[in-house]
Every structure is written in C-alpha cells, then in structure tokens.
Design a protein around this motif. Structure first.
Motif, PDB file in Angstrom:
ATOM      1  N   ILE A  63      18.280   5.042   6.407  1.00 35.17           N
ATOM      2  CA  ILE A  63      18.224   4.691   4.982  1.00 35.17           C
ATOM      3  C   ILE A  63      16.975   3.861   4.695  1.00 35.17           C
ATOM      4  O   ILE A  63      16.247   4.102   3.722  1.00 35.17           O
ATOM      5  N   ALA A  64      16.729   2.882   5.565  1.00 37.42           N
ATOM      6  CA  ALA A  64      15.565   2.012   5.365  1.00 37.42           C
ATOM      7  C   ALA A  64      14.272   2.818   5.391  1.00 37.42           C
ATOM      8  O   ALA A  64      13.374   2.598   4.560  1.00 37.42           O
ATOM      9  N   ARG A  65      14.159   3.758   6.334  1.00 36.69           N
ATOM     10  CA  ARG A  65      12.938   4.576   6.437  1.00 36.69           C
ATOM     11  C   ARG A  65      12.678   5.350   5.159  1.00 36.69           C
ATOM     12  O   ARG A  65      11.525   5.535   4.756  1.00 36.69           O
ATOM     13  N   ALA A  66      13.751   5.821   4.525  1.00 32.03           N
ATOM     14  CA  ALA A  66      13.580   6.576   3.284  1.00 32.03           C
ATOM     15  C   ALA A  66      12.984   5.718   2.174  1.00 32.03           C
ATOM     16  O   ALA A  66      12.417   6.240   1.217  1.00 32.03           O
ATOM     17  N   ALA A  67      13.112   4.378   2.310  1.00 32.64           N
ATOM     18  CA  ALA A  67      12.525   3.452   1.346  1.00 32.64           C
ATOM     19  C   ALA A  67      11.273   2.775   1.902  1.00 32.64           C
ATOM     20  O   ALA A  67      10.813   1.779   1.343  1.00 32.64           O
ATOM     21  N   GLY A  68      10.727   3.301   3.000  1.00 35.83           N
ATOM     22  CA  GLY A  68       9.505   2.753   3.574  1.00 35.83           C
ATOM     23  C   GLY A  68       9.706   1.467   4.349  1.00 35.83           C
ATOM     24  O   GLY A  68       8.756   0.706   4.555  1.00 35.83           O
ATOM     25  N   ILE A 115      10.613  -7.959   9.280  1.00 34.22           N
ATOM     26  CA  ILE A 115      10.821  -6.609   8.751  1.00 34.22           C
ATOM     27  C   ILE A 115       9.812  -6.321   7.644  1.00 34.22           C
ATOM     28  O   ILE A 115       9.219  -5.235   7.587  1.00 34.22           O
ATOM     29  N   THR A 116       9.600  -7.286   6.773  1.00 33.12           N
ATOM     30  CA  THR A 116       8.655  -7.110   5.664  1.00 33.12           C
ATOM     31  C   THR A 116       7.240  -6.891   6.185  1.00 33.12           C
ATOM     32  O   THR A 116       6.505  -6.010   5.688  1.00 33.12           O
ATOM     33  N   GLU A 117       6.852  -7.651   7.184  1.00 37.26           N
ATOM     34  CA  GLU A 117       5.485  -7.536   7.725  1.00 37.26           C
ATOM     35  C   GLU A 117       5.275  -6.201   8.439  1.00 37.26           C
ATOM     36  O   GLU A 117       4.249  -5.540   8.224  1.00 37.26           O
ATOM     37  N   LYS A 118       6.222  -5.792   9.276  1.00 40.48           N
ATOM     38  CA  LYS A 118       6.015  -4.539  10.008  1.00 40.48           C
ATOM     39  C   LYS A 118       6.168  -3.317   9.099  1.00 40.48           C
ATOM     40  O   LYS A 118       5.681  -2.232   9.415  1.00 40.48           O
ATOM     41  N   ASP A 139      15.376  -2.898  -1.226  1.00 36.46           N
ATOM     42  CA  ASP A 139      14.188  -3.499  -0.621  1.00 36.46           C
ATOM     43  C   ASP A 139      14.572  -4.128   0.721  1.00 36.46           C
ATOM     44  O   ASP A 139      15.692  -3.933   1.215  1.00 36.46           O
ATOM     45  N   GLU A 140      13.653  -4.866   1.315  1.00 38.33           N
ATOM     46  CA  GLU A 140      13.893  -5.436   2.644  1.00 38.33           C
ATOM     47  C   GLU A 140      15.095  -6.379   2.650  1.00 38.33           C
ATOM     48  O   GLU A 140      15.903  -6.381   3.596  1.00 38.33           O
ATOM     49  N   LYS A 141      15.246  -7.169   1.591  1.00 34.31           N
ATOM     50  CA  LYS A 141      16.369  -8.103   1.532  1.00 34.31           C
ATOM     51  C   LYS A 141      17.701  -7.374   1.404  1.00 34.31           C
ATOM     52  O   LYS A 141      18.704  -7.786   2.001  1.00 34.31           O
ATOM     53  N   ALA A 186       5.039  -3.272   5.922  1.00 36.75           N
ATOM     54  CA  ALA A 186       4.099  -3.371   4.802  1.00 36.75           C
ATOM     55  C   ALA A 186       3.365  -2.068   4.490  1.00 36.75           C
ATOM     56  O   ALA A 186       3.320  -1.639   3.322  1.00 36.75           O
ATOM     57  N   PRO A 187       2.763  -1.375   5.479  1.00 34.73           N
ATOM     58  CA  PRO A 187       2.029  -0.145   5.139  1.00 34.73           C
ATOM     59  C   PRO A 187       2.930   0.955   4.581  1.00 34.73           C
ATOM     60  O   PRO A 187       2.574   1.605   3.579  1.00 34.73           O
ATOM     61  N   THR A 188       4.089   1.177   5.214  1.00 42.07           N
ATOM     62  CA  THR A 188       4.966   2.259   4.761  1.00 42.07           C
ATOM     63  C   THR A 188       5.657   1.900   3.454  1.00 42.07           C
ATOM     64  O   THR A 188       5.871   2.759   2.591  1.00 42.07           O
ATOM     65  N   ARG A 189       5.993   0.627   3.265  1.00 37.67           N
ATOM     66  CA  ARG A 189       6.617   0.213   2.005  1.00 37.67           C
ATOM     67  C   ARG A 189       5.625   0.353   0.851  1.00 37.67           C
ATOM     68  O   ARG A 189       6.003   0.751  -0.263  1.00 37.67           O
ATOM     69  N   ARG A 190       4.372   0.045   1.103  1.00 37.53           N
ATOM     70  CA  ARG A 190       3.357   0.181   0.057  1.00 37.53           C
ATOM     71  C   ARG A 190       3.241   1.639  -0.391  1.00 37.53           C
ATOM     72  O   ARG A 190       3.153   1.935  -1.593  1.00 37.53           O
ATOM     73  N   LYS A 191       3.246   2.541   0.578  1.00 38.77           N
ATOM     74  CA  LYS A 191       3.179   3.967   0.233  1.00 38.77           C
ATOM     75  C   LYS A 191       4.405   4.386  -0.573  1.00 38.77           C
ATOM     76  O   LYS A 191       4.318   5.186  -1.509  1.00 38.77           O
ATOM     77  N   TYR A 192       5.564   3.836  -0.190  1.00 36.49           N
ATOM     78  CA  TYR A 192       6.782   4.194  -0.910  1.00 36.49           C
ATOM     79  C   TYR A 192       6.744   3.683  -2.348  1.00 36.49           C
ATOM     80  O   TYR A 192       7.105   4.402  -3.292  1.00 36.49           O
ATOM     81  N   LEU A 193       6.327   2.443  -2.524  1.00 37.66           N
ATOM     82  CA  LEU A 193       6.256   1.896  -3.880  1.00 37.66           C
ATOM     83  C   LEU A 193       5.244   2.654  -4.739  1.00 37.66           C
ATOM     84  O   LEU A 193       5.451   2.826  -5.949  1.00 37.66           O
ATOM     85  N   ASP A 194       4.167   3.138  -4.123  1.00 40.15           N
ATOM     86  CA  ASP A 194       3.222   3.996  -4.851  1.00 40.15           C
ATOM     87  C   ASP A 194       3.916   5.281  -5.288  1.00 40.15           C
ATOM     88  O   ASP A 194       3.680   5.778  -6.400  1.00 40.15           O
ATOM     89  N   LEU A 195       4.771   5.817  -4.403  1.00 34.41           N
ATOM     90  CA  LEU A 195       5.500   7.047  -4.727  1.00 34.41           C
ATOM     91  C   LEU A 195       6.376   6.858  -5.953  1.00 34.41           C
ATOM     92  O   LEU A 195       6.338   7.678  -6.889  1.00 34.41           O
ATOM     93  N   ILE A 196       7.158   5.784  -5.980  1.00 30.93           N
ATOM     94  CA  ILE A 196       8.064   5.626  -7.119  1.00 30.93           C
ATOM     95  C   ILE A 196       7.307   5.226  -8.381  1.00 30.93           C
ATOM     96  O   ILE A 196       7.744   5.539  -9.496  1.00 30.93           O
ATOM     97  N   GLN A 197       6.170   4.575  -8.232  1.00 31.33           N
ATOM     98  CA  GLN A 197       5.361   4.281  -9.413  1.00 31.33           C
ATOM     99  C   GLN A 197       4.815   5.565 -10.031  1.00 31.33           C
ATOM    100  O   GLN A 197       4.787   5.717 -11.266  1.00 31.33           O
ATOM    101  N   ARG A 198       4.418   6.500  -9.167  1.00 39.39           N
ATOM    102  CA  ARG A 198       3.967   7.801  -9.699  1.00 39.39           C
ATOM    103  C   ARG A 198       5.104   8.508 -10.409  1.00 39.39           C
ATOM    104  O   ARG A 198       4.907   9.138 -11.461  1.00 39.39           O
ATOM    105  N   GLY A 199       6.312   8.413  -9.852  1.00 39.05           N
ATOM    106  CA  GLY A 199       7.466   9.012 -10.505  1.00 39.05           C
ATOM    107  C   GLY A 199       7.749   8.367 -11.846  1.00 39.05           C
ATOM    108  O   GLY A 199       8.076   9.043 -12.829  1.00 39.05           O
ATOM    109  N   ARG A 200       7.595   7.069 -11.909  1.00 37.48           N
ATOM    110  CA  ARG A 200       7.812   6.334 -13.163  1.00 37.48           C
ATOM    111  C   ARG A 200       6.782   6.738 -14.214  1.00 37.48           C
ATOM    112  O   ARG A 200       7.115   6.977 -15.386  1.00 37.48           O
ATOM    113  N   GLU A 201       5.531   6.814 -13.792  1.00 35.24           N
ATOM    114  CA  GLU A 201       4.472   7.140 -14.747  1.00 35.24           C
ATOM    115  C   GLU A 201       4.582   8.567 -15.257  1.00 35.24           C
ATOM    116  O   GLU A 201       4.271   8.853 -16.417  1.00 35.24           O
TER     117      GLU A 201
END
Length: 609
Positions: free
Chosen positions: A311-316, A14-17, A284-286, A19-34
């Motif tokens: 739900i998972a898709r909404a978190a990448g 799950i983590t490997e497949k 997260d994936e876990k 990876a691209p969408t989760r990375r985009k999601y984490l970028d999204l929440i980092q922008r929100g944090r900043e």
C-alpha cells in the motif's frame, strides 16, 4: 502529549528514504488534479455513453455541476462479509441525491474468500488476487467520469487491492465504506477446541461441520481478529473510514445511517470547494505509520507485514520490517481479541474498540494525530464512537474501556510491546507474531523436519512422525514458488503437538493465517526457497533455532559445510485451478518484505527508467 521519540525517528527515516519516490507520486496526483476529471472535456459521444443508463441522474451528470461518485464494489454473495454490499449501490445513489450529488457503479473487482480456499489449490491465487483487484480498480476509475470514489470492500486482499488501485488516482477524494461483522456465534475458543479434537481423530466431520457452521453463521465479516477485521481497524487508524464505523453489525439502523453519513461526507470533500481532501494526501508517511501502530496495539494480522509495504509503495512511500520491529518495541498491546484472547470483534467494539485505542495512543504520544482524514479536523476526531440518538446519528467520546479483560489503557497494557518481531540470521529475514504465544515458547531449538507441501505435514502428523520436539519447515511456499498461500490448515495439528508437551515451531516462506495463534511461527521467510534462498539448503535433522527474544532465525551447521551444501530440487510450478494463469505474477514478483507484488515491481521499474 509530545510524540514518542521512537515514533518520531521511524517516521523521519521513512520520510527521508521515501523522498524521491514520494515526490514523483505527489507530482502524479498534482497532474491528475490539474487535468480535472476531464468530464467537461469529453466528446459528446464519450459523455453520452457514460450517462446513457443513468436514469433520473442524467441531467445532473450531463451538466457537470455536482460531484459524481464512482463506486468500486467487491460485492458477491458467497463471501459473508461482502453479501451486504449487494444493496449498497442503490442506497449510495439515494444518499448522494440527498446532497445534490450523483453516483454510478464504476466497476466491480473480484473477491475471494481465504476461509473457503484455506488448504485448497485456490489459496495459491489468494495473494495475487490483490494485484488483480488493484488493476481492476484502475480500470474502473479510468473513465474520467468521477470527482470522488466510494470503495466497497472488507476482506483480506480486497481492501489492500482497492486502496493500491485507488492511490494511482490519488487526486480523487476517496472513502472506504464498511459493512460490519456478523453477530457473534459459537465462541471461537470452542471452535478451536473442536478443530483440535478433529485433528486428533476424536470427533468426526459431522461434528466439525456443525461447529464451523455455528461460528460462520450469517451475513457480515467473520468475527475473529484476522486480516479482514485488521483491514477495518487500519482504515480507521489512517482516517479513511468514518470514526468508529468498522464494527457496526449489518442490517442495523446505525449501519445504514453510517453509510448515509459516509456518502454525504464524501460529497462534501469537493473538487471545487475549500474542503478538498484527495486520497493521495490523506495516505502519507504519518498515516502509514499509524496503520502499523494500530496493527501492533491491537495484535492484528501478520498478513499486513506484506500488505502495508505494498500500500505504501503505491503512494510512493517505502517501509520495511525494521520499521515494524522498532515500532513494536515501544507500542504496547492494548487489546486481546481472538485468537489472542477470548472475545471477538463484537466484544472488542462493545468494549470501546478502535476509538478507545486511538484515544489512548494519542493521549500518550504513540500515534500521529495531525493527519489529513476524510472526517473531522484530524485523527483526534476518531477517538469517538457513533450512536443513534432517536433518529439522529451522533458521535461520543470514548475515554474508558468497558471490558478490561479485552481492552486496556496504555498505563496497564497486556504487554509492553506490540508482539511483532523481526527475526534474521543465516536462514533469512522473517516476522513472528508473539502476542498470542506463551513467552516460554518464544525460543525453540530443535531438529528440523522439512516439507515442500502442507499436506505432507498433515500425513506425517497422522502417522505419528512429528511426536517429538521439532521445527516444521514448509518451504517453496513463497510468492514466486506458488503464490504464497496461507498455511492455516496446519494450526490444529501443530497445536496438538504443542499441547502434548513438545517444543514445536513452524518456519516457512509462506504465510500463516491472519488469525495465527499460540504456536510460534517464523513466517514470510525472505529470500524464499525458490531461486536460491537458504531454506532450500535445509535437511531433515538440522538443528534450527527460532528465537523471538534475540531475533534469531538460524540453522546450527558448520559454516563451511553450509556454504558448499547444494539446494534441494525445486518442485514444478502449480498447474490447475487457474493457477497457471498467474505464472506472470509469480515470475515477476518481488520479496515479501517489499509487498510481494509483481505489479508494483514492474511499475517501479518502469517509473525508474
């Protein structure tokens, strides 16, 4: 205890497949944090609008010196589960002030009851109400006024919708606050017995209504283990509730103190402090794998084979039914809660409930303990149940089951597997919940009787046309056809046929109730009949094989004949009861295995472009 190798392998995949969408999601929440909440950057007019009606909280909100909690509520007083939420906003505001924080109702979301709409036209709106709830949650949180979020919701599509919407603001610390189940009423087995008697014409409507009213009798969640209560279990398994808080009854001192503790805890997941725990990092994936494991270990609702991918898709994060099936092979069934057993969720809770299940799974390497939760160090703190010690709230470890007939250890499970099977073949892919089905009925091979409307099934039943071995096929019930309603209305009739000794199965591209029971049901068939799915080619009399042992969903027809056979005409789209307003969601929806969401399909396409 080391993690089971299958859990490790599935989580890694799950983590490997993802990876691209989760990375985009984490970028999204980092922008929100900043960017922060932007409250300090709002213009004077913006800010004045936002605290104009805040009363005594005005000075604190105006100063920006403390967390302001945005409450998103699904309150209405027609849903028994949500009726207790009417008083929660005022309580939350008081509890927030106790720790120097503030709270405002950010917005409300719709909340419909599948129990009321079951078998009615309104049920066609049910699944897509999840998309509406998610969008309404986003609207509620769009005001840039909040550093934390309290989500008030319990039932079927409501918790997934709230969570999907809040995950797009995943930089905010977020906690779901439950309200608890109603006290036990008429035993569920007795309710089921009366329903079947009514289906056979042996009791009248007055007797049926009396039984139903004795079962659904007070404020709180319905006590059977369907989608609503499965929601609550999963929120604990993901660490998004306080430990052991799901199934404490409304109106009790313990319930109120849990709400107070939840607000205090949320205020402590601070924006500026060292305990920052944003929703997007908690989910997260876990955590998603833990939700699936909890579903399997407790015999939870099949509806989550749709909701969890969404739900998972909404978190990448990308999961599918293969992930469910592989986990089901190694996760044992530890609970038998009605309709899988005699006891209800109150009995489950009193036996040790979710904390006991978490304790057993963690001790046997069958769950990820190292996840970021809203409470405690990690998930090990969720192997505890809350109790009142005088006026003080405390948590106690749960290491033994208080009712082995309802709740068992991993060493002596009810079943070695989690009871959710993936079936596939020339009719498509689907899921079957086997935890309440006699293994002797896991394989049904019989002539099909094909319908496009559940009311036609009931008419055929009453006319005696189904008194034989039969695979009842109800097609054009998928998300694009009519919104994918539940077909729980068919359960009593199919149960009667089964009790008469016939071999009976249901095959449908629709949903069955989250409380689906003893009749084998191959559900969520994908691709659906509308748009060219193979269910559209079935004819009365075709021999259909449904087998949970081998994982087969097959029509036994010559391959050449099958390849050239034309599909049946599609029924017209639904038009009344507001269903026409949902045409856009039906037309843009993707398959059930991806979450059956038009909103997420469009979001993914826009992000990809």
């Amino acid at each position: 205890m080391s993690l089971h190798p299958v859990l490790a392998r599935v989580t890694r995949r799950i983590t490997e497949k993802s990876a691209p969408t989760r990375r985009k999601y984490l970028d999204l929440i980092q922008r929100g944090r900043e960017a922060g909440t932007n409250r300090g950057q709002l213009s004077c007019g913006n800010l004045a609008h936002a605290f104009a009606a805040a009363g005594d909280d005005k000075p604190v909100i105006r100063s920006g010196s403390a967390m302001n909690i945005g409450i998103v509520t699904a309150y209405n007083d027609m849903l028994s589960a949500h009726q207790p939420y009417g008083r929660y906003p005022d309580q939350i505001k008081l509890f927030a002030r106790e720790v120097g924080a503030t709270a405002q109702v950010a917005g409300g979301v719709p909340a419909m009851c599948d129990g009321v709409t079951q078998g009615q036209a309104g049920m066609d709106l049910s699944l897509f109400s999840r998309d509406v709830i998610a969008m309404a949650t986003a609207v509620s949180l769009s005001h840039a006024m909040f550093e934390g979020v309290a989500l008030l919701g319990i039932c079927d599509k409501i918790v997934p919708g709230l969570l999907i919407g809040a995950l797009r603001f995943g930089h905010l610390p977020t906690l779901l606050i439950p309200a608890g189940p109603m006290p036990s009423g008429l035993a569920n087995k007795e309710k089921q017995r009366v329903r079947q008697l009514y289906a056979e014409g042996k009791v009248g409507k007055a007797e049926l209504l009396e039984a139903e009213a004795a079962s659904y009798h007070d404020a709180g969640t319905c006590t059977f283990y369907g989608t609503a209560n499965s929601n609550q279990m999963m929120m604990e398994m993901m660490g998004l509730h306080l430990p052991g808080s799901s199934f404490v009854n409304p109106g009790t001192k313990l319930r109120q103190e849990l709400t107070r503790a939840a607000v205090h805890r949320l205020a402590g997941l601070g924006w500026d402090g060292g305990n920052y725990r944003p929703l997007g990092l908690c989910v997260d994936e876990k955590a998603i794998v833990n939700a699936v494991i909890g579903l399997l270990a407790t015999g939870g609702s099949t509806n989550h084979a749709i909701h969890l991918p969404a739900i998972a898709r909404a978190a990448g994060i990308i999961i599918d039914w293969t992930d469910f099936a592989e986990l089901s092979e190694v996760v044992p069934l530890l609970a038998r809660v009605y309709p899988n057993g005699a006891g209800d969720v109150n009995d489950f809770h009193h036996a040790g409930g979710v904390p006991y299940v978490i304790s057993e799974l963690l001790d046997n390497g069958l769950m990820h303990g190292d996840i970021l939760t809203v409470a405690g160090k990690d998930l090990h703190d969720y192997a505890r149940e809350p109790a009142m010690q005088g006026d003080a709230l405390e948590w106690r470890a749960v290491k033994t089951s208080r009712d082995p007939a309802l709740l068992r250890p991993v060493s002596d499970p009810f079943s070695a597997d989690g009871g959710m099977k993936l079936l596939s073949g020339n009719l498509g892919r689907c899921v079957m919940k086997t935890s309440a089905v006699d293994p002797a009925r896991w394989t049904i091979e019989a002539p099909a009787r094909v319908f496009a409307d559940q009311d036609d099934v009931l008419r055929a039943f009453k006319d005696g046309e189904l008194n034989r071995d039969v695979v009842v096929v109800v097609r054009f019930q998928g998300p694009r056809a009519n919104g994918m309603p539940e077909l729980h209305k068919l359960t009593p009739a199919l149960g009667v046929l089964q009790d008469k000794g016939y071999k009976v199965a249901l095959v449908t591209d629709g949903r069955m109730s989250g409380a689906s029971g003893k009749v084998p049901a191959a559900i969520h068939v994908s691709p659906e009949a509308k748009g060219g799915g193979p269910l559209g080619k079935l004819r009365d009399g075709d021999i259909v094989r449904v087998c949970a042992q081998s994982g087969q969903l097959e029509v036994i027809v010559d391959e050449d004949e099958w390849s050239f056979r034309a599909a049946a005409d599609e029924p017209p789209p639904p038009y009344d009861t507001g269903r026409e307003l949902f045409a856009m969601l039906r037309q843009g929806c993707d398959e059930a295995e991806r979450g059956a969401s038009a909103m997420l399909a469009a979001m993914d396409a826009e992000i990809a472009s």
